[in-house]
Structure formats: structure tokens, C-alpha cells
Design a protein around this motif. Sequence first.
Motif, PDB file in Angstrom:
ATOM      1  N   PRO A   9       0.813  -1.218   0.000  1.00 42.33           N
ATOM      2  CA  PRO A   9       0.000   0.000   0.000  1.00 42.33           C
ATOM      3  C   PRO A   9       0.852   1.275   0.000  1.00 42.33           C
ATOM      4  O   PRO A   9       0.549   2.219  -0.743  1.00 42.33           O
ATOM      5  CB  PRO A   9      -0.828  -0.142   1.278  1.00 42.33           C
ATOM      6  CG  PRO A   9      -0.979  -1.620   1.451  1.00 42.33           C
ATOM      7  CD  PRO A   9       0.366  -2.173   1.027  1.00 42.33           C
ATOM      8  N   GLN A  10       1.917   1.296   0.785  1.00 42.42           N
ATOM      9  CA  GLN A  10       2.761   2.499   0.818  1.00 42.42           C
ATOM     10  C   GLN A  10       3.456   2.724  -0.518  1.00 42.42           C
ATOM     11  O   GLN A  10       3.546   3.859  -0.993  1.00 42.42           O
ATOM     12  CB  GLN A  10       3.790   2.420   1.942  1.00 42.42           C
ATOM     13  CG  GLN A  10       4.575   3.710   2.131  1.00 42.42           C
ATOM     14  CD  GLN A  10       3.682   4.903   2.480  1.00 42.42           C
ATOM     15  OE1 GLN A  10       2.941   4.845   3.457  1.00 42.42           O
ATOM     16  NE2 GLN A  10       3.751   5.986   1.704  1.00 42.42           N
ATOM     17  N   ILE A  36     -17.884  -0.858   2.843  1.00 43.74           N
ATOM     18  CA  ILE A  36     -16.577  -0.930   3.506  1.00 43.74           C
ATOM     19  C   ILE A  36     -15.789   0.362   3.366  1.00 43.74           C
ATOM     20  O   ILE A  36     -14.984   0.705   4.209  1.00 43.74           O
ATOM     21  CB  ILE A  36     -15.780  -2.131   2.969  1.00 43.74           C
ATOM     22  CG1 ILE A  36     -16.542  -3.421   3.285  1.00 43.74           C
ATOM     23  CG2 ILE A  36     -14.383  -2.188   3.552  1.00 43.74           C
ATOM     24  CD1 ILE A  36     -16.058  -4.628   2.538  1.00 43.74           C
ATOM     25  N   GLY A  37     -16.038   1.092   2.304  1.00 46.64           N
ATOM     26  CA  GLY A  37     -15.294   2.307   2.033  1.00 46.64           C
ATOM     27  C   GLY A  37     -14.395   2.131   0.830  1.00 46.64           C
ATOM     28  O   GLY A  37     -14.271   1.026   0.277  1.00 46.64           O
ATOM     29  N   VAL A  38     -13.759   3.215   0.425  1.00 45.74           N
ATOM     30  CA  VAL A  38     -12.925   3.214  -0.776  1.00 45.74           C
ATOM     31  C   VAL A  38     -11.655   4.036  -0.526  1.00 45.74           C
ATOM     32  O   VAL A  38     -11.648   4.949   0.304  1.00 45.74           O
ATOM     33  CB  VAL A  38     -13.688   3.791  -1.991  1.00 45.74           C
ATOM     34  CG1 VAL A  38     -14.882   2.915  -2.343  1.00 45.74           C
ATOM     35  CG2 VAL A  38     -14.125   5.221  -1.753  1.00 45.74           C
ATOM     36  N   PRO A  39     -10.584   3.722  -1.257  1.00 49.73           N
ATOM     37  CA  PRO A  39      -9.386   4.557  -1.156  1.00 49.73           C
ATOM     38  C   PRO A  39      -9.718   5.977  -1.613  1.00 49.73           C
ATOM     39  O   PRO A  39     -10.567   6.172  -2.482  1.00 49.73           O
ATOM     40  CB  PRO A  39      -8.392   3.902  -2.116  1.00 49.73           C
ATOM     41  CG  PRO A  39      -9.010   2.658  -2.608  1.00 49.73           C
ATOM     42  CD  PRO A  39     -10.447   2.658  -2.236  1.00 49.73           C
ATOM     43  N   ILE A  81      -6.504  -2.568  -6.984  1.00 45.89           N
ATOM     44  CA  ILE A  81      -6.726  -2.875  -5.585  1.00 45.89           C
ATOM     45  C   ILE A  81      -8.066  -3.603  -5.430  1.00 45.89           C
ATOM     46  O   ILE A  81      -9.030  -3.289  -6.132  1.00 45.89           O
ATOM     47  CB  ILE A  81      -6.697  -1.590  -4.712  1.00 45.89           C
ATOM     48  CG1 ILE A  81      -6.801  -1.906  -3.221  1.00 45.89           C
ATOM     49  CG2 ILE A  81      -7.766  -0.606  -5.144  1.00 45.89           C
ATOM     50  CD1 ILE A  81      -6.565  -0.685  -2.319  1.00 45.89           C
ATOM     51  N   CYS A  82      -8.092  -4.593  -4.541  1.00 46.93           N
ATOM     52  CA  CYS A  82      -9.339  -5.274  -4.183  1.00 46.93           C
ATOM     53  C   CYS A  82      -9.346  -5.417  -2.654  1.00 46.93           C
ATOM     54  O   CYS A  82      -8.692  -4.637  -1.968  1.00 46.93           O
ATOM     55  CB  CYS A  82      -9.464  -6.631  -4.891  1.00 46.93           C
ATOM     56  SG  CYS A  82      -8.248  -7.861  -4.404  1.00 46.93           S
ATOM     57  N   ARG A  83     -10.043  -6.373  -2.133  1.00 43.13           N
ATOM     58  CA  ARG A  83     -10.097  -6.543  -0.675  1.00 43.13           C
ATOM     59  C   ARG A  83      -8.760  -6.999  -0.116  1.00 43.13           C
ATOM     60  O   ARG A  83      -8.257  -6.439   0.852  1.00 43.13           O
ATOM     61  CB  ARG A  83     -11.194  -7.523  -0.282  1.00 43.13           C
ATOM     62  CG  ARG A  83     -11.284  -7.722   1.228  1.00 43.13           C
ATOM     63  CD  ARG A  83     -12.341  -8.701   1.616  1.00 43.13           C
ATOM     64  NE  ARG A  83     -11.944 -10.034   1.156  1.00 43.13           N
ATOM     65  CZ  ARG A  83     -12.716 -11.097   1.195  1.00 43.13           C
ATOM     66  NH1 ARG A  83     -13.934 -11.013   1.660  1.00 43.13           N
ATOM     67  NH2 ARG A  83     -12.275 -12.252   0.753  1.00 43.13           N
ATOM     68  N   SER A  84      -8.194  -8.054  -0.716  1.00 49.03           N
ATOM     69  CA  SER A  84      -6.993  -8.647  -0.132  1.00 49.03           C
ATOM     70  C   SER A  84      -5.835  -8.810  -1.113  1.00 49.03           C
ATOM     71  O   SER A  84      -4.755  -9.221  -0.703  1.00 49.03           O
ATOM     72  CB  SER A  84      -7.342 -10.018   0.454  1.00 49.03           C
ATOM     73  OG  SER A  84      -7.758 -10.888  -0.582  1.00 49.03           O
ATOM     74  N   LEU A 106      -1.912  -4.428  -5.829  1.00 55.21           N
ATOM     75  CA  LEU A 106      -1.649  -3.928  -4.482  1.00 55.21           C
ATOM     76  C   LEU A 106      -1.799  -5.093  -3.505  1.00 55.21           C
ATOM     77  O   LEU A 106      -2.903  -5.549  -3.230  1.00 55.21           O
ATOM     78  CB  LEU A 106      -2.612  -2.798  -4.123  1.00 55.21           C
ATOM     79  CG  LEU A 106      -2.192  -2.002  -2.900  1.00 55.21           C
ATOM     80  CD1 LEU A 106      -2.600  -0.551  -3.044  1.00 55.21           C
ATOM     81  CD2 LEU A 106      -2.760  -2.586  -1.639  1.00 55.21           C
ATOM     82  N   SER A 107      -0.665  -5.595  -3.014  1.00 56.18           N
ATOM     83  CA  SER A 107      -0.693  -6.726  -2.090  1.00 56.18           C
ATOM     84  C   SER A 107      -1.316  -6.284  -0.771  1.00 56.18           C
ATOM     85  O   SER A 107      -1.092  -5.183  -0.302  1.00 56.18           O
ATOM     86  CB  SER A 107       0.721  -7.270  -1.867  1.00 56.18           C
ATOM     87  OG  SER A 107       1.550  -6.286  -1.296  1.00 56.18           O
ATOM     88  N   GLY A 108      -2.112  -7.156  -0.207  1.00 57.56           N
ATOM     89  CA  GLY A 108      -2.823  -6.813   1.027  1.00 57.56           C
ATOM     90  C   GLY A 108      -4.142  -6.135   0.769  1.00 57.56           C
ATOM     91  O   GLY A 108      -5.004  -6.113   1.631  1.00 57.56           O
ATOM     92  N   GLY A 109      -4.317  -5.545  -0.412  1.00 53.21           N
ATOM     93  CA  GLY A 109      -5.585  -4.940  -0.783  1.00 53.21           C
ATOM     94  C   GLY A 109      -6.021  -3.783   0.095  1.00 53.21           C
ATOM     95  O   GLY A 109      -5.225  -3.150   0.780  1.00 53.21           O
ATOM     96  N   PHE A 110      -7.317  -3.509   0.058  1.00 53.46           N
ATOM     97  CA  PHE A 110      -7.884  -2.399   0.821  1.00 53.46           C
ATOM     98  C   PHE A 110      -8.022  -2.751   2.294  1.00 53.46           C
ATOM     99  O   PHE A 110      -7.688  -1.970   3.167  1.00 53.46           O
ATOM    100  CB  PHE A 110      -9.243  -2.010   0.236  1.00 53.46           C
ATOM    101  CG  PHE A 110      -9.866  -0.810   0.905  1.00 53.46           C
ATOM    102  CD1 PHE A 110      -9.313   0.444   0.748  1.00 53.46           C
ATOM    103  CD2 PHE A 110     -10.997  -0.940   1.684  1.00 53.46           C
ATOM    104  CE1 PHE A 110      -9.875   1.565   1.358  1.00 53.46           C
ATOM    105  CE2 PHE A 110     -11.578   0.162   2.291  1.00 53.46           C
ATOM    106  CZ  PHE A 110     -11.015   1.419   2.128  1.00 53.46           C
ATOM    107  N   GLU A 111      -8.506  -3.949   2.570  1.00 50.48           N
ATOM    108  CA  GLU A 111      -8.759  -4.349   3.959  1.00 50.48           C
ATOM    109  C   GLU A 111      -7.622  -5.133   4.586  1.00 50.48           C
ATOM    110  O   GLU A 111      -7.509  -5.182   5.807  1.00 50.48           O
ATOM    111  CB  GLU A 111     -10.024  -5.198   4.036  1.00 50.48           C
ATOM    112  CG  GLU A 111     -11.275  -4.446   3.700  1.00 50.48           C
ATOM    113  CD  GLU A 111     -12.480  -5.348   3.819  1.00 50.48           C
ATOM    114  OE1 GLU A 111     -12.884  -5.650   4.959  1.00 50.48           O
ATOM    115  OE2 GLU A 111     -12.990  -5.764   2.768  1.00 50.48           O
ATOM    116  N   GLY A 112      -6.832  -5.819   3.801  1.00 55.50           N
ATOM    117  CA  GLY A 112      -5.721  -6.587   4.317  1.00 55.50           C
ATOM    118  C   GLY A 112      -6.063  -8.036   4.602  1.00 55.50           C
ATOM    119  O   GLY A 112      -7.190  -8.483   4.437  1.00 55.50           O
TER     120      GLY A 112
END
Length: 135
Positions: A9-10, A36-39, A81-84, A106-112
Motif C-alpha cells: 500500500p505504501q 466498507i469504504g474506498v481509497p 486494488i481489491c479486498r486482499s 496492491l498486495s494486502g488490498g484495501f482491507e488486508g
Amino acid sequence: MSYAGDVTPQQAWDLLRDRPDAVLVDVRTEQEWQTIGVPDISELSRPVHFVEWVDAQGSPNPAFLAQLQAAGVATGPVVFICRSGQRSEHAAVAATAAGIAPSYNLSGGFEGEVGPLGQRDVNGWKVLGLPWTRR
């Protein structure tokens, strides 16, 4: 490699901040965006693009590539990006095959990932405190 690779993410934030041509595409479902929300990359003066990889029932979106192009995503760099980080990897592969490159997952996604207590609190955009909002 079938896509440009995974970014944290960073690293995604840094890429989006440092490259004015970089794009963020959220491939989760409409329901996930709503609940859940969005970036939020508005402080970088650009939008997040929302294109479902699958629908709420898990069926593939046959119009994915056409919808990406309709959203103006024709070249990279693109961060998916997705959830995970699983659906977004598939999206990065498909985009790369269609000539949209470089495409990153994006590894880990939005929620991790799920932690030891069953919560998505290990990593991910939201967990790491990157900007997000309700849609």
C-alpha cells in the motif's frame, strides 16, 4: 511475469503521488465500495476508478476491459486494488495482456489479510492508515 508485480500500500501511494500519470483502479464490487469504504486519493488531485472484476455473486465481469477503457484507463502505470490482493492480481494480469502496462497488484488490498483473531487487521490500505472515505 504476467504483470509488473506486487506493490505494498505504501509503495502504491508513493507511485500515485510521484507519477501524475499513475492510476488507481478499485476492482471490488459495488456492495464493497458502499459498505466498507474506498481509497481516497483526492489530495493527489485525481480520482479512483471503480471497475468490478466480478459481480456480487462472484461472476466474472465480461466487460471489464471495455469498462477500464471507458474510464480512461488505457496506459499505465496502473495499480489495481481489491479486498486482499487476489482479484486485483487477476485484473493486473488481464490489463497487461490487453496492453495496459505497467499494471501492478496492491498486495494486502484495501482491507488486508486476516489476522490471528479473525479480523482483517494485518496489512492493507485501510489498516495502514492511508486515506479512505465512504462512497
